[in-house]
Motif scaffolding. Sequence first.
Motif, short mmCIF file in Angstrom:
data_model
loop_
_atom_site.label_atom_id
_atom_site.label_comp_id
_atom_site.label_asym_id
_atom_site.label_seq_id
_atom_site.Cartn_x
_atom_site.Cartn_y
_atom_site.Cartn_z
N HIS A 588 0.86 -1.18 0.00
CA HIS A 588 0.00 0.00 0.00
C HIS A 588 0.90 1.23 0.00
O HIS A 588 2.03 1.17 0.46
CB HIS A 588 -0.89 0.04 1.25
N CYS A 624 -4.10 6.19 -0.38
CA CYS A 624 -3.18 5.13 -0.80
C CYS A 624 -2.75 5.42 -2.24
O CYS A 624 -3.57 5.70 -3.10
CB CYS A 624 -3.89 3.78 -0.71
N CYS A 628 -4.43 -0.93 -5.16
CA CYS A 628 -4.36 -2.17 -4.38
C CYS A 628 -5.59 -3.05 -4.52
O CYS A 628 -5.55 -4.23 -4.18
CB CYS A 628 -4.13 -1.83 -2.92
#
Length: 675
Positions: A588, A624, A628
């Motif tokens: 991340h 982030c 992801c």
Amino acid sequence: MKNKHIITASILLLSIWAISMSSSCKPKNAATAIVGDAANKAYVAPGKYDEFYNFVSGGFSGQLSVYGLPSGRLLRVIPVFSVDPEKGWGYSEETKPMLNTSHGFVPWDDLHHTELSQTKGEINGKWIFVNGNNTPRLARIDLKTFRTMEIIELPNSGGNHSSPFGTENSEYIVAGTRFSVPPDDANGDVPINTYKQNFKGHISFVSVNPESGEMNIAFQLKTPGVNFDLARCGRDKSHGWFFFSCYNTEQANTLLEVNASQKDKDFIMAVNWKKAEEYIKAGKGKTVKVKYAHNKYNESTQSAASEIKNEVLVLDVAELKDICYMIPCPKSPHGCDVDPTGEYIVGSGKLAALIPVFSFDKIQKAIANKEYEGEYEGIPVIKYESALYGEVKKPGLGPLHTEFDGKGNAYTSFFVSSEVVKWNIKDLTVIDRVPTYYSVGHLCVPGGNTRKPNPKYLIAYNKITKDRYLPTGPELSQSAQLYDISGEKMQMILDFPTIGEPHYAQAVSADIIQNNGQLKIYKIDENKHPYAAKGEAESKVVREGNKVHVYITSIRSHFAPDNIEGVKMGDEVYFHVTNLEQDWDVPHGFAVKGAANAELLIMPGETTTLKWVPDRVGIFPIYCTDFCSALHQEMQGYVRVSPAGSNVPLTFSVGKTTPPPADAAAPAEAAPKQQ
Ligand SMILES: [Cu+2]
């Protein structure tokens, strides 16, 4: 005058090259250089792995890049000496100490050469060492993680070009100064034209712990003030020796392009390091006051620490007569390469039109019989003919560097005539030559500097690209070229662009790296980072004076906490982000608006810290940065920053939606004045 003729000849060589490069950049056969089955040979089908890893120095980028061969696919860029916002290297609190030096934080270097660790003269897949040529440093990268684990600064050195070359069991990584300078404990405030009196060379012998890989400057050799260029260890029969190419043996301090080309021959310096070890054991080393940084990354706490050290052991080679010997080598030698048997040492004079090959046996005999032609600053100079096995006649112009195939052949790069020449070591005859596009520097054969080369491919790292790729403005990417050398004739099969300017590079069979215990995740229960939050229940925000520590976790696809209030102007905020994932390849990222550094990229199970000093009151998004999951775009949060002295309490939460308080829309003047 002889010297004048030599200079004129050298300049002429370079002029001819310059004219040929400018008037007809494209050699006649350039268009047809790639023929027949070449595309098939370099093609690696989607989903298939490459056969070799190629570790390529990034030159002035300060980084190391990793390519697959034969595809030329870029697999990874490993940050070493330069900060790297992609991975937060040098920006996260954990990695900042890695770039500390006796000069303070130095966020860049010039990475020239690589050295894969060896056991019994063969690559073992544990580590790769690289040099920083500017602020002299050595780094060790762990090949389980492809991360830089250690950087050590080199005292008494003005640069670090002749580095990092290793012995056959990586007992030592050696590092010879490029620029001789007054030693660190001497008064350096001297006129530059007192070079001959005051400037000295130093070569560091850095020991490597065979288990942990940890480096330590075991001793240094104090040498005459010359420039050390490249080096190679003795191999097999010559194990225990090291060979260094030296230039500027004229000891010029200005206009070196002319003044360091005066002599017909410079030297290869042969060093008996086993003898040096004996002297160290016998207490002949002198402890010298110096200052250098030694930086280590601790995988358990996932943090680096930098220590400043103050002493080094030095042996003066002019006093201890049987450590060093000079071997005359024409002219301004660059490469100094030892063949897999350890018997032949190939010198490559940048301005020479022949390749001298020296014999280890003859060197030993010459030393035993004292076949010297005099001394150079207290070091015996072996007669050229006494050390020489033979010369490769008219191989090309400007030999630079030689690699070997273990089948009795050598491959030498020629910068001026822009070609690779294959020749036989025993009979010194040229077997084949192929053009490079253009002006090749170093070469690489997988294992080409070991006892057991893996001679399927050869890669040429070229300095000039010109017309090879689509134009990209004034700067063109440097270029590498891949040749199939499995047959008698070399065949070019691929061009690929590189990052920065590659100098030396190495390649190794992929299975050696794949089977070295590659790390896929950091186990969360082994995370000893002092600010780790090993589950969402451990996430919290703690104030210590004006320091606010945010223990924040990330897992697909949210942060905990993701709402933080009570940060005030004048605070230093430390986001300690723990990635709770325990799956391979699920990093991340973390970023906050207005941070004066970079993002973080946090591997599964790892904790990494971003320091942020808010510069204004308001709401600041965090998010982030590494895609992801399908809901990656939702992986975000907010930090509220209030004026200094505000009474907004420090709170943090995730998933909490409380009704808006009565003063939610309170005008700014209701809050204490911002200071
Ligand atoms: Cu994410």
